[in-house]
Design a protein around this motif. Structure first.
Motif, PDB file in Angstrom:
ATOM      1  N   ALA A  22       0.885  -1.015  -0.283  1.00  0.00           N
ATOM      2  CA  ALA A  22      -0.182   0.016   0.552  1.00  0.00           C
ATOM      3  C   ALA A  22       0.603   0.570  -0.110  1.00  0.00           C
ATOM      4  O   ALA A  22       2.046   0.904   0.814  1.00  0.00           O
ATOM      5  N   TYR A  23       0.139   2.215  -0.501  1.00  0.00           N
ATOM      6  CA  TYR A  23       0.749   3.672  -0.390  1.00  0.00           C
ATOM      7  C   TYR A  23       0.539   3.990   0.817  1.00  0.00           C
ATOM      8  O   TYR A  23      -0.533   4.191   1.356  1.00  0.00           O
ATOM      9  N   GLY A  24       1.697   5.088   1.566  1.00  0.00           N
ATOM     10  CA  GLY A  24       1.572   5.336   3.030  1.00  0.00           C
ATOM     11  C   GLY A  24       2.099   7.181   2.405  1.00  0.00           C
ATOM     12  O   GLY A  24       2.595   7.197   1.813  1.00  0.00           O
ATOM     13  N   ILE A  25       1.301   7.496   3.509  1.00  0.00           N
ATOM     14  CA  ILE A  25       2.700   9.060   3.869  1.00  0.00           C
ATOM     15  C   ILE A  25       2.771   9.208   5.172  1.00  0.00           C
ATOM     16  O   ILE A  25       2.121   9.055   5.650  1.00  0.00           O
ATOM     17  N   TYR A  26       3.612  10.249   4.652  1.00  0.00           N
ATOM     18  CA  TYR A  26       4.309  10.718   5.903  1.00  0.00           C
ATOM     19  C   TYR A  26       5.285  12.129   6.372  1.00  0.00           C
ATOM     20  O   TYR A  26       4.772  13.032   5.894  1.00  0.00           O
ATOM     21  N   ALA A  27       4.898  12.618   7.549  1.00  0.00           N
ATOM     22  CA  ALA A  27       5.081  13.784   7.959  1.00  0.00           C
ATOM     23  C   ALA A  27       5.692  14.180   9.390  1.00  0.00           C
ATOM     24  O   ALA A  27       5.251  13.155  10.536  1.00  0.00           O
ATOM     25  N   SER A  28       6.557  14.143   9.311  1.00  0.00           N
ATOM     26  CA  SER A  28       7.488  14.813  10.586  1.00  0.00           C
ATOM     27  C   SER A  28       7.913  16.360  10.777  1.00  0.00           C
ATOM     28  O   SER A  28       8.033  17.583  10.139  1.00  0.00           O
ATOM     29  N   MET A  29       8.922  16.968  11.875  1.00  0.00           N
ATOM     30  CA  MET A  29       9.008  17.991  12.634  1.00  0.00           C
ATOM     31  C   MET A  29      10.239  17.721  12.979  1.00  0.00           C
ATOM     32  O   MET A  29       9.702  16.746  14.283  1.00  0.00           O
ATOM     33  N   TYR A  30      11.082  18.399  13.016  1.00  0.00           N
ATOM     34  CA  TYR A  30      12.707  18.149  13.581  1.00  0.00           C
ATOM     35  C   TYR A  30      12.563  19.566  14.539  1.00  0.00           C
ATOM     36  O   TYR A  30      13.108  20.252  13.708  1.00  0.00           O
ATOM     37  N   GLN A  31      12.861  19.418  16.356  1.00  0.00           N
ATOM     38  CA  GLN A  31      13.438  21.069  16.427  1.00  0.00           C
ATOM     39  C   GLN A  31      14.552  20.667  17.206  1.00  0.00           C
ATOM     40  O   GLN A  31      14.795  19.664  17.539  1.00  0.00           O
ATOM     41  N   SER A  32      15.967  21.091  17.274  1.00  0.00           N
ATOM     42  CA  SER A  32      16.913  21.873  18.314  1.00  0.00           C
ATOM     43  C   SER A  32      16.991  23.213  18.569  1.00  0.00           C
ATOM     44  O   SER A  32      17.074  23.140  17.626  1.00  0.00           O
ATOM     45  N   TYR A  33      18.073  23.103  19.665  1.00  0.00           N
ATOM     46  CA  TYR A  33      18.797  24.388  20.060  1.00  0.00           C
ATOM     47  C   TYR A  33      19.693  24.355  20.674  1.00  0.00           C
ATOM     48  O   TYR A  33      19.758  22.964  21.725  1.00  0.00           O
ATOM     49  N   GLN A  92      -5.371  -2.237   5.868  1.00  0.00           N
ATOM     50  CA  GLN A  92      -5.064  -1.045   6.239  1.00  0.00           C
ATOM     51  C   GLN A  92      -4.263  -1.295   7.586  1.00  0.00           C
ATOM     52  O   GLN A  92      -5.078  -0.947   9.061  1.00  0.00           O
ATOM     53  N   PHE A  93      -2.950  -1.001   7.451  1.00  0.00           N
ATOM     54  CA  PHE A  93      -2.170  -1.080   8.494  1.00  0.00           C
ATOM     55  C   PHE A  93      -2.890   0.366   9.399  1.00  0.00           C
ATOM     56  O   PHE A  93      -3.076   1.459   8.534  1.00  0.00           O
ATOM     57  N   GLY A  94      -3.180   0.079  10.625  1.00  0.00           N
ATOM     58  CA  GLY A  94      -3.227   1.820  11.602  1.00  0.00           C
ATOM     59  C   GLY A  94      -1.978   2.652  11.322  1.00  0.00           C
ATOM     60  O   GLY A  94      -0.807   2.870  10.971  1.00  0.00           O
ATOM     61  N   ASP A  95      -3.000   3.733  11.505  1.00  0.00           N
ATOM     62  CA  ASP A  95      -2.530   5.388  11.350  1.00  0.00           C
ATOM     63  C   ASP A  95      -1.148   5.446  13.079  1.00  0.00           C
ATOM     64  O   ASP A  95      -1.402   4.758  13.650  1.00  0.00           O
ATOM     65  N   GLU A  96       0.113   5.716  12.510  1.00  0.00           N
ATOM     66  CA  GLU A  96       1.356   6.044  14.243  1.00  0.00           C
ATOM     67  C   GLU A  96       2.002   7.034  14.139  1.00  0.00           C
ATOM     68  O   GLU A  96       1.332   7.816  12.884  1.00  0.00           O
ATOM     69  N   TYR A  97       1.416   7.584  15.166  1.00  0.00           N
ATOM     70  CA  TYR A  97       1.718   8.801  16.072  1.00  0.00           C
ATOM     71  C   TYR A  97       3.648   8.583  16.513  1.00  0.00           C
ATOM     72  O   TYR A  97       2.921   7.952  17.660  1.00  0.00           O
ATOM     73  N   VAL A  98       4.266   9.491  16.098  1.00  0.00           N
ATOM     74  CA  VAL A  98       5.802   9.267  17.207  1.00  0.00           C
ATOM     75  C   VAL A  98       6.101  10.470  17.699  1.00  0.00           C
ATOM     76  O   VAL A  98       6.539  11.321  16.733  1.00  0.00           O
ATOM     77  N   LEU A  99       5.783  10.827  19.473  1.00  0.00           N
ATOM     78  CA  LEU A  99       6.339  11.957  19.956  1.00  0.00           C
ATOM     79  C   LEU A  99       7.789  11.446  20.558  1.00  0.00           C
ATOM     80  O   LEU A  99       8.346  10.765  21.559  1.00  0.00           O
ATOM     81  N   SER A 100       9.192  12.813  20.420  1.00  0.00           N
ATOM     82  CA  SER A 100      10.736  12.411  21.241  1.00  0.00           C
ATOM     83  C   SER A 100      11.297  13.359  21.529  1.00  0.00           C
ATOM     84  O   SER A 100      10.412  14.713  21.194  1.00  0.00           O
ATOM     85  N   PHE A 145      16.271  19.088  22.069  1.00  0.00           N
ATOM     86  CA  PHE A 145      15.502  18.312  20.412  1.00  0.00           C
ATOM     87  C   PHE A 145      14.272  17.801  20.918  1.00  0.00           C
ATOM     88  O   PHE A 145      13.739  17.201  21.714  1.00  0.00           O
ATOM     89  N   THR A 146      13.354  17.339  19.691  1.00  0.00           N
ATOM     90  CA  THR A 146      12.211  17.126  19.759  1.00  0.00           C
ATOM     91  C   THR A 146      11.512  16.834  18.919  1.00  0.00           C
ATOM     92  O   THR A 146      12.300  17.681  17.451  1.00  0.00           O
ATOM     93  N   SER A 147      10.747  15.678  18.533  1.00  0.00           N
ATOM     94  CA  SER A 147      10.491  15.405  17.026  1.00  0.00           C
ATOM     95  C   SER A 147       9.099  14.647  17.334  1.00  0.00           C
ATOM     96  O   SER A 147       8.702  14.575  18.637  1.00  0.00           O
ATOM     97  N   ALA A 148       8.643  14.710  16.578  1.00  0.00           N
ATOM     98  CA  ALA A 148       6.654  14.897  16.224  1.00  0.00           C
ATOM     99  C   ALA A 148       6.632  14.116  14.928  1.00  0.00           C
ATOM    100  O   ALA A 148       7.219  14.551  13.511  1.00  0.00           O
ATOM    101  N   SER A 149       6.180  13.253  14.317  1.00  0.00           N
ATOM    102  CA  SER A 149       5.572  13.060  13.070  1.00  0.00           C
ATOM    103  C   SER A 149       4.351  11.098  13.254  1.00  0.00           C
ATOM    104  O   SER A 149       4.175  11.292  14.004  1.00  0.00           O
ATOM    105  N   TYR A 150       3.992  11.293  12.249  1.00  0.00           N
ATOM    106  CA  TYR A 150       2.526  10.992  11.615  1.00  0.00           C
ATOM    107  C   TYR A 150       2.980  10.231  10.705  1.00  0.00           C
ATOM    108  O   TYR A 150       2.618  10.461   9.063  1.00  0.00           O
ATOM    109  N   HIS A 151       2.375   9.103  10.675  1.00  0.00           N
ATOM    110  CA  HIS A 151       2.246   7.767   9.424  1.00  0.00           C
ATOM    111  C   HIS A 151       0.678   6.885   8.856  1.00  0.00           C
ATOM    112  O   HIS A 151       0.296   7.269  10.215  1.00  0.00           O
ATOM    113  N   HIS A 152       0.711   7.314   7.495  1.00  0.00           N
ATOM    114  CA  HIS A 152      -0.931   6.447   7.452  1.00  0.00           C
ATOM    115  C   HIS A 152      -0.602   6.155   6.248  1.00  0.00           C
ATOM    116  O   HIS A 152      -0.012   6.199   5.141  1.00  0.00           O
TER     117      HIS A 152
END
Length: 360
Positions: free
Chosen positions: A202-213, A239-247, A223-230
């Motif tokens: 299956a096709y999927g989409i992935y979005a992420s944001m990474y921040q560091s100071y 259909q595989f379930g949506d995934e959310y990751v926070l670090s 650093f902090t990071s957040a991502s979403y995978h569908h």
């Protein structure tokens, strides 16, 4: 003064992360997981935005073993993709060993836009009993399943926002290509469970944001990071379930070439769904007709959540990196689970990840 400089970015990063956790957690149930350290650990490659025409290559290896939790029966639902049915309690899980090698290539299209190509190679070694409640007096048939191959390739465009000497924000938007094999069979010649296949088909989409100071320049950064995978519905109506990751974490440079890292990783995955499936249940000892064929619970084909999929997991991941040369970095991480909810399925133990990162 140093205290204010230290606290301001850390509190801002943690506040953002907490807000994201509360936003996602408020609308979700606790469901299950990918289980591999390669899936949700910050290695530093996430911030790899190259100058125009420059190239970086990251190669990493992850090892994860998943077992049954204490007091869990291990009986989980089986997904028969060819017959379009879900059979409750028909599998009895034992163990999964997952090994993943990932090649990441980053190329600078402009000074702020980088194209990333991610190619995973997966090896799965899984043992369980199938046809529980029916075959061999109800104890089921033992199966050892092994499969290896290139998984689903991901293409990601990354954009560096507001880069300064002390701040970095990188956003990413990617697409998964169904390149991994998803047609492996079990010992009975039936299409294997979707979650054990190398690819999702299956096709999927992935979005992420990474921040560091840089809290202390060239010495300490947060650093902090957040991502979403569908993942979209595949041709087998799974259909595989949506995934959310926070670090969130920190890097501390101890010596000229040694950096210590500590990070917390939170991952949430919703239930997988199977469209157009009927629902059955395997028999238990004492049920009328035991041992025998599963009984129909709901004969109407409909879109259903798949039991025992989805998860919630919080882990602490310490690590160390070594600057071998100006353009070569080696690193090693361990991911230690702190809290896990895998809905009666296998749960990951301590995972390990090691890698090399090179720039040209």
């Amino acid at each position: 003064m140093l205290r204010k400089v230290f606290l301001r970015p850390v509190m801002a990063g943690c506040g953002t992360l907490l807000a994201l956790v509360l936003t996602i957690g408020a609308n979700s149930e606790a469901l299950a997981s990918c289980g591999s350290a390669a899936c949700f650990m910050i290695t530093g490659d996430e911030a790899s935005v190259q100058q125009k025409g420059e190239l970086s290559v990251d190669f990493r290896y992850a090892y994860t073993i998943s077992k049954l939790d204490t007091g869990v029966s291990g009986r989980v639902a089986a997904v028969d993709q060819e017959a379009h049915r879900i059979v409750l309690n028909e599998h009895k899980e034992q163990r999964t060993i997952s090994e993943t090698e990932i090649l990441d290539v980053n190329y600078g299209l402009t000074d702020r836009v980088t194209l990333e190509v991610t190619v995973p190679y997966r090896r799965v070694n899984h043992t369980h009993f199938i046809e529980v409640g029916n075959a061999n007096g109800g104890s089921g048939t033992f199966e050892k399943f092994q499969e290896a191959g290139v998984g689903d390739v991901r293409l990601t465009a990354k954009y560096s926002m507001l880069p300064t000497l002390r701040n970095l924000v990188v956003t990413g938007l990617g697409v998964d290509l169904p390149t991994g094999n998803s047609s492996a069979k079990n010992i009975n010649g039936i299409l294997q469970e979707p979650t054990l296949q190398i690819g999702r088909r299956a096709y999927g989409i992935y979005a992420s944001m990474y921040q560091s100071y840089e809290v202390v320049p060239h010495r300490l950064n947060e650093f902090t990071s957040a991502s979403y995978h569908h993942s979209f519905l595949n041709p087998n109506n799974y259909q595989f379930g949506d995934e959310y990751v926070l670090s969130a974490g920190m890097n501390l440079r101890m010596l000229e070439i040694v950096t210590l890292t500590g990070q917390f990783n939170w991952r949430y995955a919703v239930h997988d769904e199977f469209k157009g499936s009927t629902l059955e249940s395997a028999l238990f000892l004492g049920d009328p007709g035991f041992p025998g064929d599963s009984v129909v619970v709901d004969p109407d084909p409909k879109r259903r959540p798949v039991p025992n999929t989805g998860s919630t997991m919080l882990a602490f991941s310490p690590g160390v990196s070594l600057q071998v040369r100006d353009n070569l970095r080696a690193y090693f991480f361990a991911q230690i689970p702190m809290a896990r909810d895998f809905n009666g399925g296998l749960i990951p133990d301590v995972s390990y990840l090691t890698g090399l990162s090179m720039s040209f």
